[in-house]
Scaffold this motif. Structure first.
Motif, PDB file in Angstrom:
ATOM      1  N   SER A 213      63.399  88.287  88.004  1.00  0.00           N
ATOM      2  CA  SER A 213      62.614  87.357  88.279  1.00  0.00           C
ATOM      3  C   SER A 213      63.020  85.503  87.719  1.00  0.00           C
ATOM      4  N   SER A 214      63.525  85.691  86.467  1.00  0.00           N
ATOM      5  CA  SER A 214      63.578  84.136  86.333  1.00  0.00           C
ATOM      6  C   SER A 214      64.302  83.481  86.822  1.00  0.00           C
ATOM      7  N   VAL A 215      65.576  84.992  87.339  1.00  0.00           N
ATOM      8  CA  VAL A 215      66.817  84.045  88.106  1.00  0.00           C
ATOM      9  C   VAL A 215      66.696  83.619  89.587  1.00  0.00           C
ATOM     10  N   ALA A 216      66.002  85.092  90.177  1.00  0.00           N
ATOM     11  CA  ALA A 216      65.330  84.554  91.873  1.00  0.00           C
ATOM     12  C   ALA A 216      64.521  84.357  91.833  1.00  0.00           C
ATOM     13  N   GLN A 217      63.909  83.039  91.083  1.00  0.00           N
ATOM     14  CA  GLN A 217      63.120  81.699  90.878  1.00  0.00           C
ATOM     15  C   GLN A 217      63.607  80.813  90.931  1.00  0.00           C
ATOM     16  N   MET A 218      64.078  80.924  89.976  1.00  0.00           N
ATOM     17  CA  MET A 218      65.238  79.802  90.203  1.00  0.00           C
ATOM     18  C   MET A 218      66.215  79.839  91.587  1.00  0.00           C
ATOM     19  N   LEU A 219      66.950  80.912  91.675  1.00  0.00           N
ATOM     20  CA  LEU A 219      67.505  80.464  93.465  1.00  0.00           C
ATOM     21  C   LEU A 219      65.912  79.863  94.777  1.00  0.00           C
ATOM     22  N   LEU A 220      65.219  80.515  93.925  1.00  0.00           N
ATOM     23  CA  LEU A 220      64.247  79.988  95.354  1.00  0.00           C
ATOM     24  C   LEU A 220      64.252  79.311  95.128  1.00  0.00           C
ATOM     25  N   ASN A 221      64.167  78.218  93.625  1.00  0.00           N
ATOM     26  CA  ASN A 221      63.755  76.640  93.949  1.00  0.00           C
ATOM     27  C   ASN A 221      64.514  75.874  94.607  1.00  0.00           C
ATOM     28  N   HIS A 222      66.049  76.533  94.173  1.00  0.00           N
ATOM     29  CA  HIS A 222      67.305  75.916  94.682  1.00  0.00           C
ATOM     30  C   HIS A 222      67.698  76.179  96.624  1.00  0.00           C
ATOM     31  N   GLY A 223      66.354  76.164  96.943  1.00  0.00           N
ATOM     32  CA  GLY A 223      66.648  76.631  98.448  1.00  0.00           C
ATOM     33  C   GLY A 223      67.156  77.949  98.778  1.00  0.00           C
ATOM     34  N   TRP A 224      67.213  78.932  98.263  1.00  0.00           N
ATOM     35  CA  TRP A 224      68.085  80.138  98.752  1.00  0.00           C
ATOM     36  C   TRP A 224      66.837  80.915  99.946  1.00  0.00           C
ATOM     37  N   ASP A 225      67.717  81.397 100.750  1.00  0.00           N
ATOM     38  CA  ASP A 225      66.932  82.292 101.327  1.00  0.00           C
ATOM     39  C   ASP A 225      66.721  84.087 100.991  1.00  0.00           C
ATOM     40  N   VAL A 226      65.315  84.140 100.631  1.00  0.00           N
ATOM     41  CA  VAL A 226      64.839  85.337  99.653  1.00  0.00           C
ATOM     42  C   VAL A 226      65.769  86.605 100.352  1.00  0.00           C
ATOM     43  N   MET A 227      66.107  86.814 101.452  1.00  0.00           N
ATOM     44  CA  MET A 227      66.846  88.228 101.947  1.00  0.00           C
ATOM     45  C   MET A 227      68.266  87.827 101.483  1.00  0.00           C
ATOM     46  N   ARG A 228      68.999  86.441 101.129  1.00  0.00           N
ATOM     47  CA  ARG A 228      70.333  86.726 100.663  1.00  0.00           C
ATOM     48  C   ARG A 228      70.133  86.308  99.001  1.00  0.00           C
ATOM     49  N   ILE A 229      68.860  86.401  98.275  1.00  0.00           N
ATOM     50  CA  ILE A 229      68.771  86.778  97.134  1.00  0.00           C
ATOM     51  C   ILE A 229      68.816  87.784  96.791  1.00  0.00           C
ATOM     52  N   PHE A 230      68.125  88.745  97.242  1.00  0.00           N
ATOM     53  CA  PHE A 230      68.099  90.214  97.469  1.00  0.00           C
ATOM     54  C   PHE A 230      69.393  91.371  97.936  1.00  0.00           C
ATOM     55  N   LYS A 231      70.242  90.310  98.654  1.00  0.00           N
ATOM     56  CA  LYS A 231      71.870  90.919  99.326  1.00  0.00           C
ATOM     57  C   LYS A 231      72.168  90.343  97.324  1.00  0.00           C
ATOM     58  N   ILE A 232      72.814  88.854  97.028  1.00  0.00           N
ATOM     59  CA  ILE A 232      73.515  88.689  95.968  1.00  0.00           C
ATOM     60  C   ILE A 232      72.638  89.790  94.383  1.00  0.00           C
ATOM     61  N   LEU A 233      71.663  89.895  94.022  1.00  0.00           N
ATOM     62  CA  LEU A 233      71.625  90.510  93.305  1.00  0.00           C
ATOM     63  C   LEU A 233      71.451  92.054  93.606  1.00  0.00           C
ATOM     64  N   GLY A 234      71.383  92.627  94.534  1.00  0.00           N
ATOM     65  CA  GLY A 234      71.838  93.965  94.730  1.00  0.00           C
ATOM     66  C   GLY A 234      73.127  93.874  94.495  1.00  0.00           C
ATOM     67  N   ILE A 235      73.982  93.101  95.198  1.00  0.00           N
ATOM     68  CA  ILE A 235      75.628  93.504  95.012  1.00  0.00           C
ATOM     69  C   ILE A 235      75.860  93.195  93.339  1.00  0.00           C
ATOM     70  N   CYS A 236      75.143  92.628  92.503  1.00  0.00           N
ATOM     71  CA  CYS A 236      75.380  92.063  91.069  1.00  0.00           C
ATOM     72  C   CYS A 236      74.849  92.609  90.162  1.00  0.00           C
ATOM     73  N   PHE A 237      73.497  93.181  90.265  1.00  0.00           N
ATOM     74  CA  PHE A 237      73.093  94.362  89.894  1.00  0.00           C
ATOM     75  C   PHE A 237      73.664  95.826  89.559  1.00  0.00           C
ATOM     76  N   GLY A 238      74.160  96.170  91.443  1.00  0.00           N
ATOM     77  CA  GLY A 238      74.221  97.000  91.093  1.00  0.00           C
ATOM     78  C   GLY A 238      75.887  97.661  90.639  1.00  0.00           C
ATOM     79  N   ALA A 239      76.772  96.428  90.664  1.00  0.00           N
ATOM     80  CA  ALA A 239      78.027  96.551  90.101  1.00  0.00           C
ATOM     81  C   ALA A 239      77.707  97.083  88.716  1.00  0.00           C
ATOM     82  N   ILE A 240      77.244  95.333  88.040  1.00  0.00           N
ATOM     83  CA  ILE A 240      77.285  96.159  86.532  1.00  0.00           C
ATOM     84  C   ILE A 240      76.689  97.756  86.381  1.00  0.00           C
TER      85      ILE A 240
END
Length: 276
Positions: free
Chosen positions: A43-70
């Protein structure tokens, strides 16, 4: 996503207790603390990205790929202890025998009703703070402190279980009940309010960490995968009902104090029931 979490949660707990048979409580506490801390981190990472103007769906996509790989890489490392080899654990009991024992229902009600109080608090934390007259900073701080207390409580509760066994569970239930009653008093300073909430968070986390070890101790590790998911199911029901019930009580009585009194009595009832 929920089904995947459930599969991973139970499997990791089972494997961790196989690796650390003499420190099951600590192993479970660390695993479950990681489960809780991961939500805070995400939630902290997602909030930080939102504060930098990232689109919500883009955040889901990036976090999904990164966490999925981990998760995929970490999942490949999961294995039974070397000294157990490819030994297969076969359950020594049946579902019918589990349901015939009153002890199963005591454990299920302990995890369900015992966590009910914590879930009611956590689900209504912000409005509870506002209803007591505290400002938005205290309301936000209470969420963070309960989250931290929850994480720390899981580790400390696991360590305590390794030393004191089932007595730890009784103490946790008693602390939750007392904390809920003390909060009912009202007219307390914000510092005392936050300290009580830390106590609630730590007690909730410790209880969550203790239940799987108690199930393993009472039913044997070979039966853990059969019994624990059924016990955990009651916790899921409590998660669905606790927070809405707290909100319903507030809507009808314009106060969270009746909800806290109910939470306290539920914890006392669990304390008595588990002691039987």
């Amino acid at each position: 996503n929920g089904i995947a979490i459930s599969f991973g949660y139970v499997c990791i707990l089972s494997v961790s207790m196989r690796w650390f048979e003499k420190q099951k409580g600590f192993a479970c506490g660390m695993v479950i603390a990681g489960y809780g801390f991961g939500a805070i981190l995400l939630s902290s990472v997602a909030q930080m990205l939102l504060n930098h103007g990232w689109d919500v769906m883009r955040i889901f996509k990036i976090l999904g790929i990164c966490f999925g790989a981990i998760i995929f890489v970490c999942g490949l490392q999961i294995a039974n202890p070397i000294w157990q080899g490819k030994q297969t654990m076969v359950p020594t009991i049946t579902y019918r025998s589990v349901f015939r024992r009153p002890r199963f229902f005591i454990l299920a009600l302990t995890v369900g009703l015992g966590t009910f109080s914590g879930l009611m608090f956590i689900g209504n934390l912000k409005p509870i703070a506002y209803s007591f007259g505290y400002n938005s900073f205290i309301a936000l701080l209470s969420i963070w402190l309960v989250s931290i207390g929850n994480t720390v409580g899981r580790i400390m509760g696991g360590i305590a279980y390794d030393r004191f066994k089932a007595a730890t569970l009784k103490f946790i239930l008693f602390i939750v009940a007392v904390s809920a009653l003390l909060l009912v008093m009202g007219n307390i300073s914000s510092i005392v309010f936050l300290l009580f909430l830390i106590s609630v968070g730590m007690s909730y986390g410790a209880l969550i960490a203790n239940i799987p070890v108690q199930v393993s101790e009472e039913y044997g590790h070979q039966n853990f995968g059969m019994v624990y998911p059924m016990v955990l199911f009651v916790h899921g029901l409590a998660a669905l009902l606790a927070a809405p019930l707290g909100g319903f009580i507030f809507d009808n009585y314009h106060s969270y104090r009746p909800a806290m009194i109910i939470a306290s009595f539920i914890s006392f009832a669990c304390f008595v029931g588990f002691s039987l």
